[in-house]
Design a protein around this motif. Structure first.
Motif, PDB file in Angstrom:
ATOM      1  N   ASN A 275       0.795  -1.257  -0.053  1.00  0.00           N
ATOM      2  CA  ASN A 275       0.072  -0.019   0.082  1.00  0.00           C
ATOM      3  C   ASN A 275       0.830   1.248  -0.035  1.00  0.00           C
ATOM      4  N   ILE A 276       2.302   1.254   0.021  1.00  0.00           N
ATOM      5  CA  ILE A 276       2.957   2.396  -0.194  1.00  0.00           C
ATOM      6  C   ILE A 276       3.918   2.036  -1.376  1.00  0.00           C
ATOM      7  N   LYS A 277       3.474   2.955  -2.456  1.00  0.00           N
ATOM      8  CA  LYS A 277       4.017   2.635  -3.915  1.00  0.00           C
ATOM      9  C   LYS A 277       4.657   4.212  -4.214  1.00  0.00           C
ATOM     10  N   ILE A 278       5.872   4.321  -4.453  1.00  0.00           N
ATOM     11  CA  ILE A 278       6.546   5.670  -4.699  1.00  0.00           C
ATOM     12  C   ILE A 278       6.421   5.835  -6.091  1.00  0.00           C
ATOM     13  N   THR A 279       5.965   7.059  -6.453  1.00  0.00           N
ATOM     14  CA  THR A 279       5.746   7.361  -7.633  1.00  0.00           C
ATOM     15  C   THR A 279       6.629   8.537  -8.207  1.00  0.00           C
TER      16      THR A 279
END
Length: 519
Positions: A275-279
C-alpha cells in the motif's frame, strides 16, 4: 520482562504512577547489578563449563534462551544447568521459522491482554507468516499472513522493541528476461509493523525506476537507507514517504477491497497488499559515498563514519559531522596494521558518543569533544587503549655470503599471526557496564581463547576467563556475555554447530561479604 497483571486495579493506575514504580524498581535493579558486577569481577569467582551440545542446524541465543532447530526448540540457560522450556511440533520445510526477534514487555505500559506482559518471540516463517510466540511456552499467540507476491526473509528492529521491519528476498530477473533486456523494476519489499498490539504501518516497494540502480535497502530508526553498487548511500524519511505515497490505510483483521479482490487484511490467502508505492523521487535527507556502502551514524552531536570509496583506502576511516560533512579534527583514523583480517570501527553502544576501533592487537576507545573556544567543531582523542599481551617476535635472520659478508634479513610477522594473541570479538554488557573481549592464541595445532572483562570507563582489565574448548580461527564464532553467563557458539564444517555454556561460580564466604557490604 514486565510485571504480571494480577487484577484490574493495575489497569486503572495512571502512567505517571507506573512511572514512579518503574523508577523505584530501577534503583533496586541498579543496586543488584552493582553487586553482580562485583561478584563477576571478584578474583576467586570462576566461570564453569556446565553444558555443551551440538546441532546440525544453526543455534541462536537471546536473553537467557538458546534456540535450536530453526527456533522450534527453546532451552533456558538461566538454571544451574540449561533445561528445555518448550519444543514446538515438527513442521514441513515450507513452515520452518527463518528469522526471529525477542520482544520484551516495556515497564509501565498498560497493555490490552494479560499475555502481552510476557516476553514474546516474533518469528517469520518460510511461507510468509509472521507469528507472535510465547517465549516461555512456545504457544502461538498471533498469526499474520504477509503476502504471496514476494518471499519475505529477514526481520529487524526499526525502533528497538517498538517497530519491526520485515524485508523480502531480492527479486532476480530470469536469464530469458536479462537476454531480452527486460529488467525487474521492483528490487524488494519492506513490511513495517508497530509491535504489541500488532498494527500495520504499511508495505513499501523499492522500485529501481524511482531510485535508480539500487542494490539494497533497509529501515533503521525511521530512516530508509538505500544503497548502490557505486558505494553511494542515500537516506530518506520513512514517515515522509508514508504520508506522501500511502495509497490506502490498511488495518489488520479488517475487510479490504484491493485490485478487484476482497479479503481480510493479514489473513490467508488475501494477506497484505503493498500500500506504499513511491511514484516520484522522495525528498532526500542525506547522501554519502563510502567503500562497500559502509556507513554509520552516532556520537553527540551526530557524526558519521565512512571509508573513502577507493579500494586502496580500505582500513582508513573518516569521522565527519552530519550537519555539514566537515571532517572532525584528528577525524582520519587508521590502525596501519598488517593483517589478513581488516580492523573495524563503530560507535560505542553505551550511548556515550564514544567510538570503538578494533585491530588485531589493540582496541582504541575514542572520544568526540568540542574544540576549545570553537563549539561548532569537534575533535577525536583517545580515551583509552587496550593492548594484546604479546612478545616482540620479529626475528633477524643472519646469512653469511660466500665472500664472508654478513647479511641480516628482517621478517615482520603479521599483526594477526595465529601464534600471537589476537583480538577476535569485542562486545558491551550494558547491564554490568563492562567491555568483553575475546582474545585467541594458536598454540601448536590448537587455538586457545580467553574472555576478558574491562572497565567500560577506564579500560582497566578486571577479570579473565579461559575457555576450555579449542578455538579454530578458521571457523565462525559468536560469544555472548550476559550477566552471570558466558555462551560460545561455533560453526564447524559440514554445518555442525556447537554450543558451550559457562556459568558463574562464587566462593560462598566472599559472596556473603559482598552482600553484607551492600546492605
Amino acid at each position: 520482562m514486565g510485571p504480571t497483571r494480577k487484577s484490574n486495579v493495575c489497569r486503572r493506575l495512571s502512567r505517571r504512577a507506573l512511572g514512579f514504580f518503574a523508577r523505584d524498581a530501577g534503583v533496586v535493579q541498579r543496586t543488584n547489578l552493582g553487586i553482580l558486577r562485583e561478584l563477576v569481577c571478584q578474583e576467586s569467582t570462576k566461570f564453569k563449563n556446565v553444558w555443551t551440545t551440538h546441532s546440525k542446524s544453526p543455534i541462536a541465543y537471546e536473553r537467557g534462551r538458546i534456540y535450536f532447530d530453526n527456533y522450534r526448540c527453546c532451552v533456558s540457560s538461566v538454571a544451574s544447568e540449561p533445561k528445555k522450556l518448550y519444543e514446538m511440533p515438527k513442521c514441513s520445510k515450507s513452515e520452518k521459522i527463518e528469522d526471529a526477534l525477542l520482544w520484551e514487555c516495556p515497564v509501565g505500559e498498560v497493555l490490552p491482554d494479560p499475555s502481552d506482559y510476557k516476553s514474546s518471540l516474533i518469528a517469520l516463517t518460510a511461507h510468509n507468516w509472521l507469528l507472535r510466540i510465547s517465549a516461555t511456552t512456545g504457544k502461538i499467540l498471533e498469526k499474520i499472513y504477509l503476502a504471496s507476491y514476494c518471499k519475505f526473509r529477514y526481520l529487524s528492529w526499526d525502533t528497538p522493541q517498538e517497530v519491526i521491519a520485515v524485508k523480502s528476498a531480492q527479486n532476480k530477473s530470469s536469464a530469458v528476461a536479462r537476454q531480452a533486456g527486460i529488467q525487474q523494476p521492483i528490487l524488494l519489499y519492506l513490511a513495517v509493523f508497530q509491535v504489541l498490539p500488532f498494527s500495520l504501518i504499511g508495505i513499501l516497494e523499492i522500485n529501481k525506476r524511482i531510485f535508480g540502480n539500487v542494490t539494497d535497502a533497509s529501515l533503521s530508526h525511521g530512516i530508509l537507507i538505500v544503497m548502490y553498487s557505486s558505494g553511494l548511500v542515500r537516506l530518506y524519511s520513512f514517515q515522509a514517504i508514508t504520508e506522501q505515497f500511502m495509497q490506502q490505510k490498511l488495518d489488520l483483521g479488517c475487510a479490504c477491497r484491493w485490485g478487484g479482490t476482497t479479503g481480510t487484511v493479514g489473513e490467508a490467502p488475501f494477506g497484505i497488499p503493498c500500500n506504499i508505492k513511491i511514484t516520484d523521487s522522495p525528498p532526500l535527507l542525506f547522501e554519502v559515498s563510502s567503500l562497500e556502502n559502509a556507513f554509520q551514524i552516532g556520537g553527540h552531536p551526530w557524526h558519521y563514519i565512512i571509508t573513502p570509496n577507493k579500494k586502496k583506502q580500505k582500513g582508513v576511516f573518516h569521522i565527519c559531522a552530519l550537519k555539514d560533512n566537515s571532517l572532525a579534527k584528528n577525524g582520519i583514523q587508521e590502525m596501519e596494521c598488517c593483517s589478513l583480517e581488516s580492523d573495524w570501527i563503530y560507535f560505542h553502544p553505551d550511548a556515550s558518543g564514544r567510538i570503538i576501533h578494533v585491530g588485531p592487537n589493540q582496541i582504541k576507545v575514542l572520544k568526540l569533544n568540542e574544540i576549545e573556544n570553537n563549539s561548532s567543531q569537534h575533535q577525536i582523542s583517545e580515551d583509552f587503549v587496550i593492548l594484546a599481551n604479546r612478545e616482540n617476535k620479529n626475528e633477524n635472520l643472519v646469512t653469511v655470503t660466500a665472500s664472508g659478508r654478513v647479511v641480516k634479513k628482517s621478517f615482520n610477522l603479521l599483526d594477526d599471526d595465529p601464534e600471537q594473541e589476537t583480538f577476535k570479538i569485542v562486545d558491551y554488557e550494558d547491564e554490568l557496564d563492562l567491555l568483553s573481549v575475546v582474545a585467541v592464541t594458536q598454540i601448536d595445532a590448537e587455538g586457545k581463547a580467553h574472555l576478558d572483562f574491562h572497565c567500560n570507563e577506564y579500560g582497566t582489565l578486571l577479570k579473565s576467563i579461559p575457555l576450555v574448548e579449542s578455538w579454530d580461527v578458521t571457523y565462525s564464532h559468536e560469544v555472548y556475555f550476559d550477566r552471570d553467563l558466558v555462551l560460545h557458539i561455533e560453526q564447524k564444517p559440514n554445518r555442525v554447530f556447537s554450543c558451550y555454556v559457562y556459568q558463574m561460580v562464587c566462593d560462598p564466604a566472599e559472596e556473603e561479604e559482598i552482600l553484607n557490604k551492600s546492605y
